[in-house]
Structures are given as C-alpha cells and as structure tokens.
Design an enzyme around this catalytic site. Structure first.
Site, PDB file in Angstrom:
ATOM      1  N   SER A  23       1.137  -1.443   0.383  1.00 21.27           N
ATOM      2  CA  SER A  23      -0.271   0.125   0.263  1.00 21.27           C
ATOM      3  C   SER A  23       0.971   1.598   0.225  1.00 21.27           C
ATOM      4  CB  SER A  23      -0.321  -0.065   1.452  1.00 21.27           C
ATOM      5  OG  SER A  23      -1.652   1.264   1.715  1.00 21.27           O
TER       6      SER A  23
ATOM      7  N   TYR B   7      -1.747  -0.926  10.694  1.00 24.10           N
ATOM      8  CA  TYR B   7      -1.945  -1.165   8.845  1.00 24.10           C
ATOM      9  C   TYR B   7      -0.963  -0.978   8.177  1.00 24.10           C
ATOM     10  CZ  TYR B   7      -3.706  -0.822   4.619  1.00 24.10           C
ATOM     11  OH  TYR B   7      -4.013  -1.146   2.514  1.00 24.10           O
TER      12      TYR B   7
HETATM   13  P1  NAD Z   1     -11.975  -6.239  -0.245  1.00 22.36           P
HETATM   14  O1  NAD Z   1     -12.589  -5.543   1.341  1.00 22.36           O
HETATM   15  O2  NAD Z   1     -13.051  -5.561  -1.303  1.00 22.36           O
HETATM   16  O3  NAD Z   1     -11.094  -6.948  -0.212  1.00 22.36           O
HETATM   17  C1  NAD Z   1      -9.947  -7.067   0.778  1.00 22.36           C
HETATM   18  C2  NAD Z   1     -10.560  -9.340   1.233  1.00 22.36           C
HETATM   19  O4  NAD Z   1      -9.848  -9.279   2.084  1.00 22.36           O
HETATM   20  C3  NAD Z   1     -12.262  -9.386   1.306  1.00 22.36           C
HETATM   21  O5  NAD Z   1     -12.809  -9.210   0.672  1.00 22.36           O
HETATM   22  C4  NAD Z   1     -11.891 -10.949   1.814  1.00 22.36           C
HETATM   23  O6  NAD Z   1     -12.043 -11.861   1.579  1.00 22.36           O
HETATM   24  C5  NAD Z   1     -10.187 -10.408   2.449  1.00 22.36           C
HETATM   25  N1  NAD Z   1     -10.083 -11.111   3.453  1.00 22.36           N
HETATM   26  C6  NAD Z   1     -10.161 -10.005   4.831  1.00 22.36           C
HETATM   27  N2  NAD Z   1      -9.870 -10.762   5.822  1.00 22.36           N
HETATM   28  C7  NAD Z   1      -9.327 -12.496   5.776  1.00 22.36           C
HETATM   29  C8  NAD Z   1      -9.744 -13.233   6.327  1.00 22.36           C
HETATM   30  N3  NAD Z   1      -9.484 -13.110   8.037  1.00 22.36           N
HETATM   31  N4  NAD Z   1      -9.404 -14.319   6.289  1.00 22.36           N
HETATM   32  C9  NAD Z   1      -9.361 -14.273   4.827  1.00 22.36           C
HETATM   33  N5  NAD Z   1      -9.593 -13.355   3.586  1.00 22.36           N
HETATM   34  C10 NAD Z   1      -9.625 -11.946   4.095  1.00 22.36           C
HETATM   35  O7  NAD Z   1     -10.768  -4.554  -0.295  1.00 22.36           O
HETATM   36  P2  NAD Z   1      -9.521  -4.231  -1.068  1.00 22.36           P
HETATM   37  O8  NAD Z   1      -9.361  -2.623  -0.986  1.00 22.36           O
HETATM   38  O9  NAD Z   1     -10.066  -4.703  -2.597  1.00 22.36           O
HETATM   39  O10 NAD Z   1      -8.238  -5.028  -0.260  1.00 22.36           O
HETATM   40  C11 NAD Z   1      -7.533  -5.736  -0.714  1.00 22.36           C
HETATM   41  C12 NAD Z   1      -6.136  -5.620  -0.594  1.00 22.36           C
HETATM   42  O11 NAD Z   1      -5.829  -4.150  -1.456  1.00 22.36           O
HETATM   43  C13 NAD Z   1      -5.832  -5.278   1.383  1.00 22.36           C
HETATM   44  O12 NAD Z   1      -5.182  -5.961   1.095  1.00 22.36           O
HETATM   45  C14 NAD Z   1      -5.727  -4.426   0.955  1.00 22.36           C
HETATM   46  O13 NAD Z   1      -4.734  -3.851   2.546  1.00 22.36           O
HETATM   47  C15 NAD Z   1      -4.990  -3.713  -0.457  1.00 22.36           C
HETATM   48  N6  NAD Z   1      -5.077  -1.771  -0.472  1.00 22.36           N
HETATM   49  C16 NAD Z   1      -6.696  -1.734  -0.309  1.00 22.36           C
HETATM   50  C17 NAD Z   1      -6.130  -0.045  -0.538  1.00 22.36           C
HETATM   51  C18 NAD Z   1      -7.344   0.641  -0.707  1.00 22.36           C
HETATM   52  O14 NAD Z   1      -7.658   2.268  -1.170  1.00 22.36           O
HETATM   53  N7  NAD Z   1      -8.431   0.377  -1.019  1.00 22.36           N
HETATM   54  C19 NAD Z   1      -5.436   0.521  -0.422  1.00 22.36           C
HETATM   55  C20 NAD Z   1      -4.018   0.188  -0.420  1.00 22.36           C
HETATM   56  C21 NAD Z   1      -3.802  -1.410  -0.179  1.00 22.36           C
END
Ligand code: NAD
Ligand code: MG
Length: 296
Positions: A188, A201
């Site tokens: 991230s 985080y």
């Molecule tokens: P999202 O909520 O759509 O996806 C996150 C997924 O993590 C969930 O759908 C779930 O299936 C999985 N998850 C969470 N806890 C879990 C557990 N205990 N066991 C199994 N699966 C689990 O959100 P997203 O933003 O697409 O997140 C995806 C990745 O992107 C994450 O690692 C997040 O840190 C990273 N990220 C997101 C952003 C943002 O702005 N959305 C920015 C930087 C990084």
C-alpha cells in the site's frame, strides 16, 4: 479494430462525492453505492496467462476480484479464497471465471488461521492440477484515531491476515511452485506515506514491502519472481467497513491523490497481469505504485 478514444484520467471513472455508507467487516461490495468497478464489463484478455494455475486471496471483491477477472480472461485457471460471509460476492466472480471458459475452485476460509492457509494451498494445488502463481491480496484495515485505543485483538488479526498469512501460504506452496512461477503481494501507499489513524495497518504494509524484497532475493535462485502492488486510495469494501472513519468516505481519494479522485479496482488489473505474466520476466523485488499520483 475498436477505436480507443482518449479519456481524461480525472473523469474516466466515478469522481463525484461518495454517499456516506457503512457495513460491518468484511462487507459485500455488491451492496456498495456505487458498486466498485472490477472490470466486469471492460477487461479484455490477450492470452497472456494461458494455462496458468493461480491462487488469488481476497478474490471476492475489490482489487483481488479485479485481478481474478483479468487472470481468467487472460486464460488462467483459478483458486479463489475469501471469507465465508462473502459468498455472495464470490459467486459472481466464480461465474465470470466460468464465462471466460476457465476452471474455478472456491475455497472460503479465514487466512488468520495457519491450518486453513496450509489446507487452502493443498486444495488449490490438487483441484487445479498444479500451482504456478500466487496473488496475495486479502487484507484487513481498521482506522483508529489514537494508538491507545488499538485493541490487542485488532493488532494481532491485522498482522495475522496481512503478514503472517503470506508466510503460511508461501511456505505451503513452495514444494509445488515450478521454475517460472510468479508471486504478487499487495502492499500500500501506506507503507511509505502512513496515515496517523492507520498505524497498525501501515506497519503491516511496510512489512509486506520488506517481505517481497527479501523473498524475491531468496527465490531468484529457483527462477521464481516476487513483486508487489502498492495501491493508493481505491474504492472498495475495505474502506466502508471501518478502513476509513465514516466522515472521510464522501471525499475519499479526492485530496490525497494527484488525479483528484479515488481509483477503481479495474485500474489495477493490468499491473497484476503484467507482474504475473512472462511479460515481466526481468522484474523482481519491485513495488509498483498505482496511486493516482501519490509518490511511494
Ligand atoms: P476488499 O475488502 O474488497 O478486499 C479485501 C479482502 O480481504 C476481502 O474481500 C476478504 O476476502 C479478504 N480478507 C479479509 N480478512 C480475511 C481473512 N481473515 N481471511 C481471508 N480473507 C480475508 O478491499 P480491497 O481494497 O480490494 O483490499 C485488497 C487489498 O488491497 C488489501 O490487502 C488492502 O490492504 C490493499 N489496499 C487497498 C487499498 C484501498 O484503498 N482500497 C489501498 C492500498 C492497499
Ligand atoms: Mg470482500
């Protein structure tokens, strides 16, 4: 051939204020307004992952879903993992993978459980008939204003899901991964430009950068490449389930990004495809920022 008209990146995707919304974690993206765009209608594949067998974590929604849809349309068979509560979102992804003519194996479960991580890999390997790619996207993010209010439970879970599960999944996968296999983690912008209310985080995301670089150096001798994608503010369920304070949702992404809006998961898909495919054969130990202009 279809004419590709030029599009202003500021207005290419949703760029208005978001309506205030909250769901308990992990949430369903199908209930979000607007529903995140994961490339369901737009992603076009070019056989860049033909015949590959890839495990995608967090594949039901957001960035993992965008990667999964793109991989299937690039010709890969997929094992998808997500939490049992997310079955509704996951079913849609599984259907899209099948529509792309590819095999899909759904393995719901909790990645904070070491035993599940090991089982997941064995099941993916067995049911796909091999395993040559890991795309580790699942993550937990919970905004808390003051460090003294971060519970030990939150601290542990955030590290277990975001960091420990990478160790457990990759440890289990190592005996199966052939030369040429690729691993992509998800860091991230928070690893570099940390927000005061995301200390735990941000630490896990910085750990993922170090993990990716060290593992890439270790696995180079085996012919396995390891890279990371570092997203900026992306419109996903993570943000409306406690990842941001509710009052930050309407203008999410507008002031922090150079392009003045939140990104959509679809805008990350081709970077995941590139890093998983042979097109990136001289790329390893790298972090690719998809941040709307925020510097890593
Ligand atoms: P999202 O909520 O759509 O996806 C996150 C997924 O993590 C969930 O759908 C779930 O299936 C999985 N998850 C969470 N806890 C879990 C557990 N205990 N066991 C199994 N699966 C689990 O959100 P997203 O933003 O697409 O997140 C995806 C990745 O992107 C994450 O690692 C997040 O840190 C990273 N990220 C997101 C952003 C943002 O702005 N959305 C920015 C930087 C990084
Ligand atoms: Mg989800």
């Amino acid at each position: 051939m279809k004419h590709q008209s030029l599009q202003n990146p500021r207005t290419k995707y949703y760029h208005q204020d978001f309506s205030k919304q909250h769901q308990p974690a992990p949430g369903l993206q199908s209930k979000m307004d607007p529903v995140p765009d994961c490339g369901e209608k737009s992603y076009q594949g070019h056989e860049r992952l033909h015949g590959r067998k890839i495990l995608v974590t967090g594949a039901d929604s957001g960035i993992g879903r965008a990667a999964a849809i793109a991989y299937a349309r690039e010709g890969a068979d997929l094992a998808l993992t997500y939490l049992p509560d997310e079955e509704e979102d996951a079913k849609q992804v599984a259907e899209l993978v099948k529509q792309a003519g590819r095999k899909v194996v759904c393995i719901p479960g909790d990645l904070s459980n070491e035993h599940f991580c090991k089982q997941l890999v064995e099941k993916a390997h067995k049911e796909l008939g091999g395993l040559d790619g890991l795309t580790l996207v699942a993550g937990k993010q919970t905004a808390v204003e003051r460090i003294c209010d971060i519970s030990s439970e939150q601290l542990r879970k955030t590290f277990e899901i975001n960091v420990f599960s990478l160790f457990w999944v990759i440890q289990a996968a190592m005996p199966h991964l052939p030369e040429g296999a690729t691993i992509v983690t998800t860091s991230s912008v928070q690893a570099y430009e940390s927000s005061p209310n995301l200390i735990d985080y941000a630490c896990t995301k910085a750990a993922i950068v170090a993990f990716t670089q060290a593992l890439a150096k270790q696995l180079a001798a085996k012919g396995i490449r390891v890279n990371s994608v570092a997203p900026g503010p992306i419109w996903t369920a993570l943000e409306i389930t406690g990842g941001q304070p509710p009052e930050a949702i309407p203008k999410f992404g507008q002031s922090e990004s150079v392009l003045g809006r939140a990104g959509q998961p679809a805008e990350l898909a081709s970077t995941y495809v590139f890093l998983m495919s042979d097109d990136s054969s001289y790329v390893t130990a790298q972090v690719y920022g998809i941040t709307g202009g925020i510097r890593l």
